[in-house]
Design a protein around this motif. Structure first.
Motif, PDB file in Angstrom:
ATOM      1  N   LEU A   5       0.712  -1.116  -0.001  1.00  0.00           N
ATOM      2  CA  LEU A   5       0.123  -0.070  -0.148  1.00  0.00           C
ATOM      3  C   LEU A   5       0.892   1.349   0.076  1.00  0.00           C
ATOM      4  O   LEU A   5       1.775   1.580   0.881  1.00  0.00           O
ATOM      5  CB  LEU A   5      -0.940  -0.004   1.159  1.00  0.00           C
ATOM      6  N   VAL A  40      -0.837   2.119   7.919  1.00  0.00           N
ATOM      7  CA  VAL A  40      -1.148   0.898   6.920  1.00  0.00           C
ATOM      8  C   VAL A  40      -0.210   1.126   5.456  1.00  0.00           C
ATOM      9  O   VAL A  40      -0.210   0.145   4.967  1.00  0.00           O
ATOM     10  CB  VAL A  40      -2.767   1.084   6.413  1.00  0.00           C
ATOM     11  N   LYS A  85       2.216  -2.003   4.101  1.00  0.00           N
ATOM     12  CA  LYS A  85       1.576  -3.113   4.307  1.00  0.00           C
ATOM     13  C   LYS A  85       1.075  -3.729   3.151  1.00  0.00           C
ATOM     14  O   LYS A  85       0.596  -3.182   2.219  1.00  0.00           O
ATOM     15  CB  LYS A  85       0.517  -3.126   5.608  1.00  0.00           C
ATOM     16  N   MET A 104      -1.496  -5.991   0.556  1.00  0.00           N
ATOM     17  CA  MET A 104      -2.902  -6.143   0.590  1.00  0.00           C
ATOM     18  C   MET A 104      -3.257  -7.780   0.888  1.00  0.00           C
ATOM     19  O   MET A 104      -2.669  -8.597   0.110  1.00  0.00           O
ATOM     20  CB  MET A 104      -3.629  -5.491  -0.666  1.00  0.00           C
ATOM     21  N   LEU A 159      -5.437  -5.711   5.012  1.00  0.00           N
ATOM     22  CA  LEU A 159      -4.332  -5.774   4.828  1.00  0.00           C
ATOM     23  C   LEU A 159      -3.668  -7.211   5.738  1.00  0.00           C
ATOM     24  O   LEU A 159      -4.337  -7.730   6.558  1.00  0.00           O
ATOM     25  CB  LEU A 159      -3.677  -4.582   5.988  1.00  0.00           C
TER      26      LEU A 159
END
Length: 233
Positions: A81, A108, A111, A113, A128
């Motif tokens: 991401l 986030v 990280k 997906m 995630l």
């Protein structure tokens, strides 16, 4: 100044007339004429009540809205991401809906997906992490399609209906859903590798593990994808 009461065929009952300085009689409306103003006053009061109620409702609705993260562009499973992949949206979140607050965007980024999502989808904690594709009881099969065999709007996460054209080699295939000459199966797009120069585009589909091998045996050129509304199967 002298006052007198006068009855006539054209005057209201109870009207009072006054003798002015110019010697003419001037009628002062009373009784029914005064009562005719009441409906207008009631309408005015009602409008005030409606406006106040609407303002209170809007304020309450705005108070319940929260800023959360959503996907700004289609992302595939395994994609790391980036900042350009997310944007902030304001929604009214129902109880039990898992979301990620917009002020936690820094936690986030970077990280991977765990699933594929289309643009506009809300980012959730379950989106995630390690790949969740294929899900339990599912399998992923790739189909090569040409322009005209799938919608141009197709993106990861889109629910589709796999339609197989009938032929001598597919008449014995089981029909899982729908009716017609050829079988149809529900599936979810997990990846799209778009081709250049109108060549074959490879599309990955997640579907029941018992159906995927059957679709893999269908000859090229006999498969068409129909994109469904979100949640429709």
């Amino acid at each position: 100044m002298t006052s007198t009461s006068q009855r006539s065929s054209g005057a209201d009952v109870g009207a009072v007339t006054w003798l002015g300085k110019n010697g003419r009689l001037a009628a002062v409306p009373t009784g029914r004429r005064a009562r005719r103003r009441l409906p207008h006053l009631l309408v005015g009061v009602l409008l005030v009540v409606v406006c106040v109620g609407g303002a209170l409702w809007w304020a309450a609705s705005a108070h319940d809205r929260v800023s959360v993260l959503a996907i700004a562009r289609p992302v595939n499973v395994g994609h790391v991401l980036e900042l350009a992949d997310v944007h902030q949206v304001e929604i009214s979140v129902a109880d039990g809906v898992a979301t990620i607050p917009a002020d936690q965007a820094g936690t986030v980024l970077g990280k991977p997906m765990a699933t594929s999502l289309t643009a506009g989808a809300l980012l959730t904690p379950g989106s995630l992490g390690p790949s969740t594709i294929p899900a339990s009881g599912k399998a992923v099969v790739a189909v090569g399609l040409k322009t005209g065999q799938f919608p141009l709007e197709l993106a990861p996460g889109a629910p589709v209906l796999v339609v197989v054209a009938a032929s001598s080699s597919t008449t014995a295939l089981p029909t899982v859903q729908g009716s017609g000459d050829g079988p149809t199966w529900p599936a979810t797009v997990t990846g799209v590798a778009r081709a250049e120069n109108d060549q074959t585009t490879v599309i990955s589909l997640q579907m029941p593990s018992g159906t995927a091998p059957t679709l893999a045996r269908v000859p090229a050129g006999q498969v068409t994808l129909v994109m469904l509304a979100g949640g429709e199967r």
